[in-house]
Structure formats: structure tokens, C-alpha cells
Design a protein around this motif. Structure first.
Motif, short mmCIF file in Angstrom:
data_model
loop_
_atom_site.label_atom_id
_atom_site.label_comp_id
_atom_site.label_asym_id
_atom_site.label_seq_id
_atom_site.Cartn_x
_atom_site.Cartn_y
_atom_site.Cartn_z
N HIS A 193 -6.76 24.31 -0.28
CA HIS A 193 -6.00 24.28 -1.53
C HIS A 193 -6.12 25.61 -2.28
CE1 HIS A 193 -6.30 19.59 -1.66
NE2 HIS A 193 -5.46 20.04 -0.74
N ARG A 211 1.58 23.32 -6.55
CA ARG A 211 0.21 23.80 -6.31
C ARG A 211 -0.76 23.28 -7.36
NH1 ARG A 211 1.70 29.94 -4.23
NH2 ARG A 211 2.70 29.20 -2.32
N HIS A 253 -2.27 20.04 -6.15
CA HIS A 253 -3.41 20.06 -5.24
C HIS A 253 -4.73 19.83 -5.99
CE1 HIS A 253 -1.10 21.15 -1.79
NE2 HIS A 253 -0.70 22.29 -2.28
N SER A 297 -5.29 15.26 -3.73
CA SER A 297 -3.96 15.41 -4.30
C SER A 297 -3.14 14.13 -4.26
CB SER A 297 -3.19 16.51 -3.55
OG SER A 297 -3.03 16.15 -2.21
#
Length: 468
Positions: free
Chosen positions: A172, A318, A321, A446
Motif C-alpha cells: 500500500h 489510494r 488503502h 482496505s
């Protein structure tokens, strides 16, 4: 009569099960589930707000859309043996980028300040290479990236300290490495080179690599918003009680602010909350007051994440994540739309497939208020993109190389090719690995399903799970 007896039995059992108190062993898990279920119900700010577009940020993303494609072509050209590639071969390889036949050559001709198309003196066929200005821009960005590694170490430490377990998946962090100013080899140059700060280990259950903070540093727990509040208090003399828990709010142009909405925002600004670096596992999160604090804490976490990035922006996918590791809400897009004065979500730049989140207070008229060297180096590529193609016709240094300039760029290309050979096969095969060659496996960090890469190589999170 039988139906009445069955219903009565069911109601009795339901009331008994509802009256049971959670045990201490599963208390935190139950509190987290209650918090996640009622997250959007604890705010005083109106929900279901319409997203108001800000063309300054959208235009920024339109330029970045072009630069992302240019970066892929640059990596491809620099990975070749002589750092140039025939146009015919480039046309075949560019299909991995989503280009159709003959589209690659037409795309390169639009940016003569970045790419130079010339005729080979012996083979008499068209080749493509980078211009001197493009080579110098790449070299400047690499130098800026290496110079800010000490700052990148601090950013990674703060990122791990915001996690509720003090650890994050290596994959991640790797996917978001460019946003946080981490080099491609950060696993060695940042993590393994600083064993007093980080520990790298493999999880026995999932066999995934994790980064763990060795020791929390109390001097790093000061958030960016706290420093901004101090500046506001000292410069503008705002009342201490009003500024104590407030955020800097700048609504986009055309955003309608009614009387009751203004009152709701004023009340929300005065709500106390826990710091993003504070461990909340010891608190009872079932009360309405705790839910309000956790909601505002989530705003502070995302604010701190954006403050640590190089360009004060990151994609929503993102951020997802880090959702479970940092106690963020499940429906991130709806959550951020409730705070359009703090964040801006742009869907431009990739056909609406990605959502880029900007920190509004960090920008003014489409430019970063406090730029850093790495940001300035990356913006120079955007400047080359925006230069008029007509100027290239009269600029001699973009048409032909002098012998000294050619030797300088060749030396740089020889050093650069060693880093790029892992991405591209010099002979035949070309592998796209812009943001991650393999999509990360979905896990508890996530809770999002990943689809195939889009045409820009980005990892897409299932919108039904995270974005809606």
C-alpha cells in the motif's frame, strides 16, 4: 394462534440478546463496527450536498493527464539500448498504453519540447528521443528526490504513527510512494537504511510484508492543521475558543451558503476531536459524542495525509488503502463531499475513473502556495507540455544536439537506464509498471475489491465498496 406464539418467542429472544453487554475481549471490535455503521449519522453538517466544480483544480488534472502519458513514453525511450526508439516499434509498444495504430506518433508530435523525432542518418527511418530540456528536467527531479530523503523518512514515520496498529502494508505504501516523495527503491534507501525507525516483517497469516514503527516519537505528533491554527490565531487574532478545534474552510466558487448551513458549520468547527496520532482503542465509541469526535478525527486524518504529500493531493482510491488502518469511514466520497470547504474532489484527468482529492488551503489560483523542490521539478515537465509547438521550430537547441550536449545527455541516460531495465525488456517485451505491476490483494486493510488496471496504470477500487 401458532403464529402469535412463534412471534412472541422470537421477540423475547431478540430482547434478551439485545440486552446482553459486550465482553471485554470483543469490546473494541464491536465499538468499531458500531462506529462504522452510524458514521454518517453523527454529523451536524447537512448530507447529500451537490459537488460544486472548481475549474482551477480540474484544469490542473487535465494537464497531469498528459504528463502521465508522457512519463510512460519517457521511461520506454530511456530503457532502450541507445535511448532512442524507431517510430514503427514505438507504435507497437504504445498499444500497452491504450493507443491505437498511428496514434503514438501523432501524440509525440504534439510535444516537440519533450520528444524529438528525427531521421536516422544510416537507416533512413524515423526515430524518437528525448530533448535536452526533457533530459535536464528528469535529472533535476531525480536530484530533488534524493535530496529530500530525510524528509521522506519523517513522513513515513508519521504515516505509520497514524495507523491504529503502528504498521502498514508495504504494498500500500509502495503504490502511493510518488505522492509521499518516496524513491522507487524506498524499501532499501528509506526502510532498511534506518533500522532504528522502521522494521520490515512478513505476516504469518497472510504472507504480506508490513512496515512497523519501532518507537513513537512525541515530537512528530504535531499536525499540520495545529500549526495552521496557531498562525491564524497569531496573525488574525481569532477568538481562542473558535479556533481551538477549527479547520481552514474555503468554499469553491458558486457554493451556496445558507443561514442554517453557516450555523451548522460554526457548530461543527467547535466540536472537539481526538488527534490522528492518538490511540482511540481505549475509548468507548458507542456514544453520540464519541461518534462526532471520530468523524471529525477522520477529517483530521485525511487532512494530515494530504499535508504530507508532495503536491498536497492524492487519489481517493489510494486513501482507501489506509481506511481500516486509520479508522476512516467506508463511503469516502460522500464523506468528503460534506466538507467541500476543506477538500476538493476532481474526476478529471482519467475519464472519470479516478478521484483526486486536493487540500484546498494549500492551493491558490491552481498553484501550490508553499512549493517544494520536488514539486517544482515535476511542474517543469508540465511547463514543457504547455509550451507552444511553434516555438520549437525556432529553438535550435530542441532541433539538434551539439556534441557537448549529446555527450552530457548520453552520460545521464547511461546512469538512468540501470533503474529502468526492470520495467522494460530491451528486446521485445514491454511491461507496464507505473504505479504497481500487480494489484494488491484485498484484505482487512482496505476491504475493497480491485479491478484491472486502467489505461494509466492506476489501481482502481470497486466504487460500490468505497467510492459511493
Amino acid at each position: 394462534m401458532r403464529k402469535i406464539v412463534v412471534f412472541s418467542s422470537f421477540a423475547t429472544n431478540f430482547l434478551k440478546s439485545d440486552s446482553r453487554k459486550p465482553s471485554n475481549s470483543i469490546g473494541f471490535t464491536l465499538h468499531s463496527s458500531i462506529f462504522a455503521r452510524h458514521f454518517s449519522q453523527s454529523t451536524s453538517i447537512p448530507k447529500n450536498l451537490l459537488r460544486v466544480r472548481d475549474h482551477g483544480y480540474d484544469n490542473y488534472m487535465e494537464i497531469e493527464k498528459k504528463t502521465r502519458k508522457i512519463l510512460k513514453f519517457q521511461d520506454l525511450i530511456l530503457s532502450q539500448h541507445n535511448q532512442n526508439v524507431p517510430i514503427s516499434r514505438l507504435d507497437v509498444l504504445s498499444r500497452r498504453f491504450g493507443f491505437k495504430q498511428h496514434e503514438a506518433g501523432a501524440f509525440l508530435l504534439k510535444f516537440p519540447h519533450v520528444f524529438e523525432v528525427y531521421e536516422h542518418p544510416v537507416q533512413r527511418i524515423l526515430y524518437c528521443r528525448l530533448t535536452r530540456k526533457a533530459i535536464l528536467q528528469i535529472q533535476q527531479e531525480k536530484e530533488a528526490l534524493d535530496a529530500q530523503i530525510p524528509d521522506a523518512v519523517v513522513r513515513l514515520r508519521k504515516l505509520l504513527m497514524m495507523s491504529n496498529t503502528g504498521r502498514l502494508r508495504l504494498e500500500h505504501v509502495r503504490i502511493a510512494r510518488a505522492e509521499f516523495g518516496l524513491p522507487e527503491d524506498f524499501e532499501y534507501s528509506v526502510i532498511l537504511k534506518h533500522p532504528r525507525f522502521f522494521r520490515l516483517f512478513d505476516a504469518k497469516e497472510t504472507r504480506n510484508k508490513y512496515i512497523e514503527i519501532v518507537e513513537r516519537d512525541p515530537s512528530l505528533i504535531v499536525c499540520a492543521i495545529e500549526m495552521a491554527r496557531e498562525r491564524e490565531y497569531r496573525e488574525k487574532g481569532i477568538d481562542a475558543e473558535d479556533v481551538r478545534f477549527s479547520f481552514i474552510i474555503n468554499f469553491p466558487p458558486g457554493f451556496k451558503i445558507g443561514k442554517y448551513y453557516r450555523i451548522a458549520v460554526w457548530k461543527w468547527q467547535r466540536v472537539p476531536y481526538w488527534s490522528p496520532y492518538e490511540d482511540v482503542s481505549r475509548y468507548d465509541l458507542r456514544s453520540l459524542e464519541a461518534q462526532k469526535r471520530m468523524e471529525k478525527r477522520a477529517v483530521a486524518v485525511i487532512h494530515e495525509l494530504l499535508s504530507m504529500t508532495v503536491e498536497k493531493k492524492i487519489t481517493l482510491e489510494r486513501i482507501a488503502h489506509f481506511r481500516m488502518a486509520m479508522d476512516l469511514p467506508k463511503k469516502l466520497k460522500d464523506f468528503l463531499l460534506q466538507h467541500q470547504g476543506i477538500f476538493y474532489i476532481s474526476t478529471r484527468g482519467n475519464h472519470g475513473k479516478l478521484h483526486t482529492v486536493f487540500l484546498r488551503e494549500a492551493y491558490k489560483k491552481g498553484e501550490l502556495i508553499e512549493p517544494n523542490d520536488l514539486y517544482l521539478a515535476r511542474r517543469k515537465l508540465a511547463d514543457l507540455v504547455l509550451l507552444s509547438p511553434r516555438k520549437a521550430k525556432v529553438d535550435k537547441e530542441l532541433v539538434s544536439y551539439s556534441r557537448d550536449d549529446h555527450d552530457e545527455t548520453r552520460r545521464f541516460r547511461r546512469d538512468h537506464i540501470e533503474d529502468k531495465m526492470t520495467k522494460f525488456d530491451v528486446q521485445e517485451n514491454f511491461v507496464l509498471d507505473e504505479e504497481g505491476d500487480e494489484q494488491p490483494d484485498s484484505d482487512a486493510a482496505s476491504e475493497a475489491d480491485f479491478t484491472d488496471d486502467n489505461d494509466d496504470g492506476e489501481a482502481i477500487v470497486d466504487e460500490e465498496e468505497v467510492i459511493n
